[in-house]
Design a protein around this motif. Sequence first.
Motif, PDB file in Angstrom:
ATOM      1  N   ILE A 181      49.212  40.238  52.652  1.00 19.44           N
ATOM      2  CA  ILE A 181      50.471  39.543  52.885  1.00 19.44           C
ATOM      3  C   ILE A 181      50.768  39.574  54.381  1.00 19.44           C
ATOM      4  O   ILE A 181      50.180  40.367  55.131  1.00 19.44           O
ATOM      5  CB  ILE A 181      51.655  40.203  52.137  1.00 19.44           C
ATOM      6  CG1 ILE A 181      51.971  41.583  52.729  1.00 19.44           C
ATOM      7  CG2 ILE A 181      51.381  40.295  50.637  1.00 19.44           C
ATOM      8  CD1 ILE A 181      53.274  42.190  52.235  1.00 19.44           C
ATOM      9  N   ARG A 182      51.656  38.730  54.794  1.00 23.62           N
ATOM     10  CA  ARG A 182      52.231  38.808  56.141  1.00 23.62           C
ATOM     11  C   ARG A 182      53.670  39.273  55.968  1.00 23.62           C
ATOM     12  O   ARG A 182      54.375  38.807  55.078  1.00 23.62           O
ATOM     13  CB  ARG A 182      52.198  37.455  56.853  1.00 23.62           C
ATOM     14  CG  ARG A 182      50.797  36.979  57.175  1.00 23.62           C
ATOM     15  CD  ARG A 182      50.837  35.767  58.090  1.00 23.62           C
ATOM     16  NE  ARG A 182      51.364  36.082  59.406  1.00 23.62           N
ATOM     17  CZ  ARG A 182      50.634  36.525  60.433  1.00 23.62           C
ATOM     18  NH1 ARG A 182      49.326  36.717  60.276  1.00 23.62           N
ATOM     19  NH2 ARG A 182      51.190  36.768  61.597  1.00 23.62           N
ATOM     20  N   VAL A 183      54.079  40.191  56.814  1.00 23.35           N
ATOM     21  CA  VAL A 183      55.443  40.703  56.719  1.00 23.35           C
ATOM     22  C   VAL A 183      56.084  40.682  58.100  1.00 23.35           C
ATOM     23  O   VAL A 183      55.437  41.002  59.106  1.00 23.35           O
ATOM     24  CB  VAL A 183      55.470  42.129  56.111  1.00 23.35           C
ATOM     25  CG1 VAL A 183      54.719  43.117  56.982  1.00 23.35           C
ATOM     26  CG2 VAL A 183      56.906  42.593  55.873  1.00 23.35           C
ATOM     27  N   HIS A 184      57.338  40.256  58.133  1.00 22.20           N
ATOM     28  CA  HIS A 184      58.098  40.209  59.382  1.00 22.20           C
ATOM     29  C   HIS A 184      59.488  40.759  59.122  1.00 22.20           C
ATOM     30  O   HIS A 184      60.098  40.458  58.090  1.00 22.20           O
ATOM     31  CB  HIS A 184      58.197  38.775  59.908  1.00 22.20           C
ATOM     32  CG  HIS A 184      56.880  38.191  60.302  1.00 22.20           C
ATOM     33  ND1 HIS A 184      56.314  38.383  61.554  1.00 22.20           N
ATOM     34  CD2 HIS A 184      55.998  37.425  59.613  1.00 22.20           C
ATOM     35  CE1 HIS A 184      55.142  37.752  61.603  1.00 22.20           C
ATOM     36  NE2 HIS A 184      54.923  37.166  60.443  1.00 22.20           N
ATOM     37  N   ILE A 185      59.997  41.548  60.057  1.00 20.04           N
ATOM     38  CA  ILE A 185      61.313  42.150  59.930  1.00 20.04           C
ATOM     39  C   ILE A 185      62.303  41.430  60.834  1.00 20.04           C
ATOM     40  O   ILE A 185      62.039  41.214  62.019  1.00 20.04           O
ATOM     41  CB  ILE A 185      61.282  43.650  60.317  1.00 20.04           C
ATOM     42  CG1 ILE A 185      60.183  44.392  59.546  1.00 20.04           C
ATOM     43  CG2 ILE A 185      62.660  44.281  60.075  1.00 20.04           C
ATOM     44  CD1 ILE A 185      60.320  44.349  58.043  1.00 20.04           C
ATOM     45  N   LEU A 186      63.458  41.073  60.275  1.00 27.60           N
ATOM     46  CA  LEU A 186      64.562  40.525  61.057  1.00 27.60           C
ATOM     47  C   LEU A 186      65.459  41.698  61.443  1.00 27.60           C
ATOM     48  O   LEU A 186      66.200  42.213  60.611  1.00 27.60           O
ATOM     49  CB  LEU A 186      65.358  39.508  60.221  1.00 27.60           C
ATOM     50  CG  LEU A 186      65.024  38.041  60.403  1.00 27.60           C
ATOM     51  CD1 LEU A 186      65.764  37.209  59.365  1.00 27.60           C
ATOM     52  CD2 LEU A 186      65.398  37.568  61.802  1.00 27.60           C
TER      53      LEU A 186
END
Length: 262
Positions: A181-186
């Motif tokens: 998966i690709r994960v990004h945090i805001l």
Amino acid sequence: MSNTYGEWLKAQREAAGLTQQELADASIMTRSHIAHIEAGRRIPSKEDARRLDRALGTGDVLSSFLPRENVAVADYFESARQLEQQATVIQEFALSLVPGILQTEGYARAVLRPGATPRGEEECDRLLVTRLERGKVLSDPVTPLVCALLDEAVLRRHVGSPKVMTEQLTHIVRLAESERIRVHILPFGVGYHQLLQGMLSLMMFDDQPPVAYGEGVLMGRLHDSPALVETLQRTYTLALGDALPRKESVALLRATAKEYGQ
């Protein structure tokens, strides 16, 4: 799903002398949704089925004989769950809780525990089984492509014990490091962003138009209006642009997991 249901709907619509658009107008749905149901690609929600019954004068046939699997989910989520299993691309935004397909058993159990909502142990167990089954879409090494955009609140909100949080965040890190998966945090520092209004799931397919699913407290709605889905996709992309890059996001997840472990 078997197409018997869709074929029967089409036969009733044609017997009533209605076009797909006319039935959509009468049942407060979109023409594309009617077309997908008739083709066997989608299952209507119970409320959609009741509206179809009223529009066609078919009593409660369409609402009583909805094709269902033996799974336990909220009624409003069932159609989205079916599509989640068919999607080739899933883009998730989570405001406060880890998305269902990424939840570990401990985390899911804490979310579904008795007392959170009026339900017994047996129902909680059934819901837990379904929740964990959803995560099996990631057992395929390639499809669906999953991008998880997580508000920093997802990391900071204490769900279950510190051990549960450590296991949950570590699970996401492993999926990201294996490039499943690709994960990004805001981060909180971004301040206000348009996705703060709730969770969002965007799903794309090889053989049908994209859809969007949004959810609030004890309610959810599936959207297949092309204009609305496009707007939501654009909103997601803008929010993704404000998020931390992948490596920094994984590092923050790993560091937060370590904090819980201590």
